[in-house]
Write a protein that holds these residues in place. Structure first.
Motif, short mmCIF file in Angstrom:
data_model
loop_
_atom_site.label_atom_id
_atom_site.label_comp_id
_atom_site.label_asym_id
_atom_site.label_seq_id
_atom_site.Cartn_x
_atom_site.Cartn_y
_atom_site.Cartn_z
N TRP A 108 32.03 16.50 54.60
CA TRP A 108 31.39 16.21 53.33
C TRP A 108 30.81 17.48 52.72
CZ3 TRP A 108 30.03 11.37 50.81
CH2 TRP A 108 30.68 10.25 51.37
N ASN A 111 33.68 19.69 51.35
CA ASN A 111 34.48 19.19 50.22
C ASN A 111 33.68 18.68 49.03
OD1 ASN A 111 37.42 19.36 51.08
ND2 ASN A 111 36.49 18.40 52.88
N PHE A 112 32.44 18.27 49.25
CA PHE A 112 31.61 17.75 48.16
C PHE A 112 30.31 18.54 47.98
CE2 PHE A 112 33.94 13.98 49.83
CZ PHE A 112 34.69 13.68 48.70
N PHE A 130 29.17 10.99 46.68
CA PHE A 130 30.12 11.99 46.18
C PHE A 130 30.43 11.70 44.72
CE2 PHE A 130 32.69 8.56 48.01
CZ PHE A 130 33.60 8.29 46.99
N ALA A 318 35.77 8.60 50.73
CA ALA A 318 35.69 10.05 50.61
C ALA A 318 36.85 10.76 51.29
CB ALA A 318 34.38 10.54 51.22
N GLN A 323 40.92 10.12 48.07
CA GLN A 323 40.46 10.90 46.93
C GLN A 323 41.62 11.38 46.07
OE1 GLN A 323 37.04 12.25 45.92
NE2 GLN A 323 36.80 10.19 46.75
N ALA A 335 36.84 15.79 42.27
CA ALA A 335 35.64 16.51 42.70
C ALA A 335 35.76 16.99 44.14
CB ALA A 335 34.41 15.62 42.55
N HIS A 336 36.73 16.49 44.86
CA HIS A 336 36.97 16.87 46.25
C HIS A 336 37.59 18.27 46.27
CE1 HIS A 336 39.01 16.96 50.15
NE2 HIS A 336 38.34 15.88 50.53
#
Length: 419
Positions: A108, A111-112, A130, A318, A323, A335-336
């Motif tokens: 997480w 990637n976020f 996210f 997620a 995604q 957004a990932h």
């Protein structure tokens, strides 16, 4: 799908989402701008099939429910287990820290992490959710109307005044409205910043409305008064209620529409081949040509009775494969980080859509520094709401512009004092 549903359906959804969850239930409050509701339903159906012990309930509501009713529920210690929201920072005290519950918190963070601070309390390293997509504001042009009117579309460095002049020529020729901007403080903030506005004082609290903001807002009021802008968008609703002008653009009644990348999906579905349209970035002010970054976040609510099940659902949604599919089918900028860095194959053969998404990605690099700070600033929504409420009153003839500026400052001070 638009952000406006029937009042009855919206109220029913609010009641459903505020019901205390039972063991194994995970209620998700979800609003849609375009076709993403159908996509999330499909993805969740797969999760449910693989996880029959977790009962996921998707409550689809209008954006107004999320903006106006959800905060009331949260303040009462109630609400859904998961919610899709745009007012992320100001409500961060209500979000659940998923970090200790996730299968791989580092995934997480990797990637976020770039937007994680937008949705957690200041000074925290919590993982609360996210971003379902990254968005950027920008202008859409009905190219067919411009062509029919014989008016050249302004270039990439054109100012707001240039766009207003060109759109007025089209409007006079084609008997449509020249321009519209969504009834949203967020939507006019990019233009304000392009004229030098900065909402954030040195101490991190809201600054008084400055000359930069006044430079654009005075133009906007004038354009509403002289008919350049469709004033119904801002006077047909009360208080801080959101009103989109998307349907006006879709129906061919606008030469120029300032909104954002989240509209692309709806335009792809509803405009079809009715007319040619293009995305034209953000017009310039005196200091920048800036849009506003943002997006909707999917966050866990800390009042849930089933935090482990919530984390399980969030981990699934997620995932990189999920995604990627969500972004490709919803026509959203992902957004990932990992997905965005790879090949994103948007599921459309509409050339307008492909070109618009590419243009939005390119325009992101022109976002001015004050605009970059606002998504993670606690008082953004207070500023946006005050602008909408008071400028709407000016456009409706209920207040003078100078009085509105003073009331905006007073409204924001009251909001800060109450927190």
């Amino acid at each position: 799908m638009t952000r406006m549903k029937s009042i009855g359906a919206a109220l029913a959804a609010v009641l459903l989402s505020s019901v205390a969850a039972q063991a194994g239930d995970v209620r998700i409050m979800w609003y849609s701008d375009g076709g993403e509701g159908a996509v999330i339903k499909d993805l969740l159906a797969r999760f449910s099939k693989a996880n029959p012990d977790v009962n996921v309930i998707l409550d689809e509501v209008s954006y107004d429910v999320v903006k106006e009713q959800l905060p009331v529920q949260l303040e009462a210690g109630q609400g859904p287990d998961i919610a899709r929201v745009t007012n992320l920072k100001a409500q961060a005290q209500h979000w659940l820290d998923l970090r200790p519950l996730l299968a791989d918190a580092k995934y997480w963070d990797d990637n976020f992490g770039a937007q994680a601070d937008w949705m957690r309390p200041d000074g925290s390293n919590a993982i609360t959710g996210f971003m379902t997509q990254l968005t950027l504001t920008g202008g859409f042009v009905n190219k067919t109307l411009f062509d029919q009117a014989g008016v050249e579309i302004p270039g990439p460095k054109a100012t707001w005044d240039d766009w207003a002049a060109a759109a007025r020529k089209v409007a006079d020729s084609q008997k449509v409205f020249a321009m519209a901007i969504d009834r949203s403080g967020h939507r006019v903030s990019g233009p304000n910043i392009s004229y030098g506005a900065n909402y954030i004082a040195a101490d991190g609290k809201p600054a008084p409305i400055d000359q930069g903001a006044k430079e654009f807002l005075s133009r906007f009021v004038k354009w509403n008064e002289d008919g350049t802008v469709n004033k119904d968008v801002w006077v047909s609703a009360a208080g801080t209620t959101y009103r989109s002008a998307a349907e006006d653009f879709i129906n061919g009644g606008l030469a120029y529409y300032y909104s954002g990348s989240w509209q692309v999906s709806a335009f792809a579905q509803k405009i079809g081949d009715s007319f040619d349209w293009v995305m034209a970035g953000s017009p310039c002010g005196t200091v920048a040509c800036s849009g506003m970054q943002g997006g909707a976040g999917l966050v866990a609510v800390k009042y849930t009775k089933n935090p482990k099940d919530v984390a399980k659902v969030m981990d699934y949604l997620a995932g990189a494969d999920v995604q990627k599919e969500f972004a490709e089918r919803s026509l959203f900028i992902p957004a990932h980080k990992g997905v965005a860095a790879g090949q994103v194959d948007f599921k459309t053969d509409n050339p307008h859509v492909q070109a618009a998404l590419k243009a939005f990605v390119e325009s992101a690099g022109q976002t001015a520094a004050p605009a970059v700070k606002l998504p993670g600033w606690k008082w953004s929504d207070a500023y946006y709401s005050a602008i909408v409420a008071r400028i709407s009153q000016v456009i409706a003839g209920e207040m003078k512009l100078d009085d509105a500026y003073a009331r905006i400052d007073e409204d924001i001070k009251a909001k800060v004092a109450g927190n």
